[in-house]
Motif scaffolding. Sequence first.
Motif, PDB file in Angstrom:
ATOM      1  N   ALA A 121      -6.294   0.699  -0.833  1.00 42.40           N
ATOM      2  CA  ALA A 121      -5.129   0.073  -0.096  1.00 42.40           C
ATOM      3  C   ALA A 121      -6.051  -0.974   1.239  1.00 42.40           C
ATOM      4  O   ALA A 121      -5.324  -1.656   1.546  1.00 42.40           O
ATOM      5  CB  ALA A 121      -4.353   0.988   0.531  1.00 42.40           C
TER       6      ALA A 121
ATOM      7  N   GLU B 248      -6.012  -4.258  -0.471  1.00 42.48           N
ATOM      8  CA  GLU B 248      -4.659  -4.583  -0.629  1.00 42.48           C
ATOM      9  C   GLU B 248      -4.241  -5.111   0.636  1.00 42.48           C
ATOM     10  O   GLU B 248      -3.342  -6.402   0.853  1.00 42.48           O
ATOM     11  CB  GLU B 248      -3.679  -3.616  -1.219  1.00 42.48           C
ATOM     12  CG  GLU B 248      -3.962  -3.180  -2.569  1.00 42.48           C
ATOM     13  CD  GLU B 248      -2.694  -2.106  -2.935  1.00 42.48           C
ATOM     14  OE1 GLU B 248      -1.725  -2.164  -2.677  1.00 42.48           O
ATOM     15  OE2 GLU B 248      -3.102  -1.243  -3.403  1.00 42.48           O
TER      16      GLU B 248
ATOM     17  N   ASP C 269       3.167   3.755  -1.840  1.00 41.71           N
ATOM     18  CA  ASP C 269       3.520   3.988  -3.359  1.00 41.71           C
ATOM     19  C   ASP C 269       4.828   5.017  -3.407  1.00 41.71           C
ATOM     20  O   ASP C 269       4.845   5.806  -4.560  1.00 41.71           O
ATOM     21  CB  ASP C 269       2.446   4.537  -4.104  1.00 41.71           C
ATOM     22  CG  ASP C 269       1.913   5.899  -3.413  1.00 41.71           C
ATOM     23  OD1 ASP C 269       2.397   6.324  -2.523  1.00 41.71           O
ATOM     24  OD2 ASP C 269       0.717   6.252  -4.080  1.00 41.71           O
TER      25      ASP C 269
ATOM     26  N   ARG D  42      15.711   6.029  -5.293  1.00 44.73           N
ATOM     27  CA  ARG D  42      14.909   5.338  -4.212  1.00 44.73           C
ATOM     28  C   ARG D  42      15.819   5.031  -3.195  1.00 44.73           C
ATOM     29  O   ARG D  42      16.997   5.197  -3.339  1.00 44.73           O
ATOM     30  CB  ARG D  42      14.673   3.752  -5.120  1.00 44.73           C
ATOM     31  CG  ARG D  42      13.553   4.021  -6.258  1.00 44.73           C
ATOM     32  CD  ARG D  42      13.277   2.646  -6.749  1.00 44.73           C
ATOM     33  NE  ARG D  42      12.453   1.872  -5.756  1.00 44.73           N
ATOM     34  CZ  ARG D  42      10.873   1.917  -5.606  1.00 44.73           C
ATOM     35  NH1 ARG D  42      10.399   3.072  -6.197  1.00 44.73           N
ATOM     36  NH2 ARG D  42      10.365   1.312  -4.452  1.00 44.73           N
TER      37      ARG D  42
ATOM     38  N   GLY E 127       1.030  -1.159   0.072  1.00 42.05           N
ATOM     39  CA  GLY E 127       0.015  -0.075  -0.007  1.00 42.05           C
ATOM     40  C   GLY E 127       0.961   1.285  -0.021  1.00 42.05           C
ATOM     41  O   GLY E 127       0.219   2.425   0.018  1.00 42.05           O
TER      42      GLY E 127
ATOM     43  N   THR F 192      -5.499   4.846   1.105  1.00 41.86           N
ATOM     44  CA  THR F 192      -6.432   5.041   0.281  1.00 41.86           C
ATOM     45  C   THR F 192      -7.369   4.157   0.354  1.00 41.86           C
ATOM     46  O   THR F 192      -7.358   3.001   1.073  1.00 41.86           O
ATOM     47  CB  THR F 192      -6.083   5.146  -1.280  1.00 41.86           C
ATOM     48  OG1 THR F 192      -5.356   3.850  -1.329  1.00 41.86           O
ATOM     49  CG2 THR F 192      -4.654   6.015  -1.472  1.00 41.86           C
TER      50      THR F 192
END
Length: 232
Positions: A219, A222, A141, A162, A139, A216
């Motif tokens: 999520a 998920e 992002d 990243r 969940g 969200t």
Amino acid sequence: MVLAAGLGTRMRPITDRIPKPLVAVAGKTLLDHVLDPLAEAGVRRAVVNVHHLAAQIEAAVAGRSAPVVVISDERAQILDSGGGVTRALPHLGETFLLRNADSFWTERAASNLSRMIAAFDPARMDTLLLLAAMEASVGFDGAGDFFLGPDGRLTRRGSADRAPYAYAGAAIMGKADFAGRADGEVFSLNALWNASLAAGRLHGLVLDGLWLHVGTPEAIGEAERAISAGRG
């Protein structure tokens, strides 16, 4: 301290009628997913701040005894994460756990909160953050928040594409970190963490389990699918 005063805008339209901490995931509210592990780790009292649809959160925690919940009221003005903790300082100990109300995790073995308590060393660190490995997250992002050194010290992702770890919504902090901050001041905890980072006193501990970030409506599903599949 549980940060539960956010508006939950990314969770709309659900949060038009209920506050985000009361969104149900796998048969339990996000707030209970946060408070229950605190009780299991031996925490006897938790401060929960409120703003959006505050009365619903007050009602939901009114009967709790493990932990007993103290409400920190931000109805008049939401104070951001740092300001919210500053308002609640009179109810907190010299050192305290901090939790976001929009994420939780599965446990593999020992309680992650108990691991944090055991790992916190005020001689070396101002703040200890719980970190989720990006590959052990559901969940979320984002591109990751931190790099973790071999000595446990943290550096931010900065200009890197990243980073391997995300902040998992749990920290240990001390009242001394808030020296000079006034009740009613609106500021983010990141301001304090950046100061600790510059001093080499911001440390991290990697979560043992699967981190479930529920930001969200999508999520929710998920997270429930990950729990049903026994991931972690």
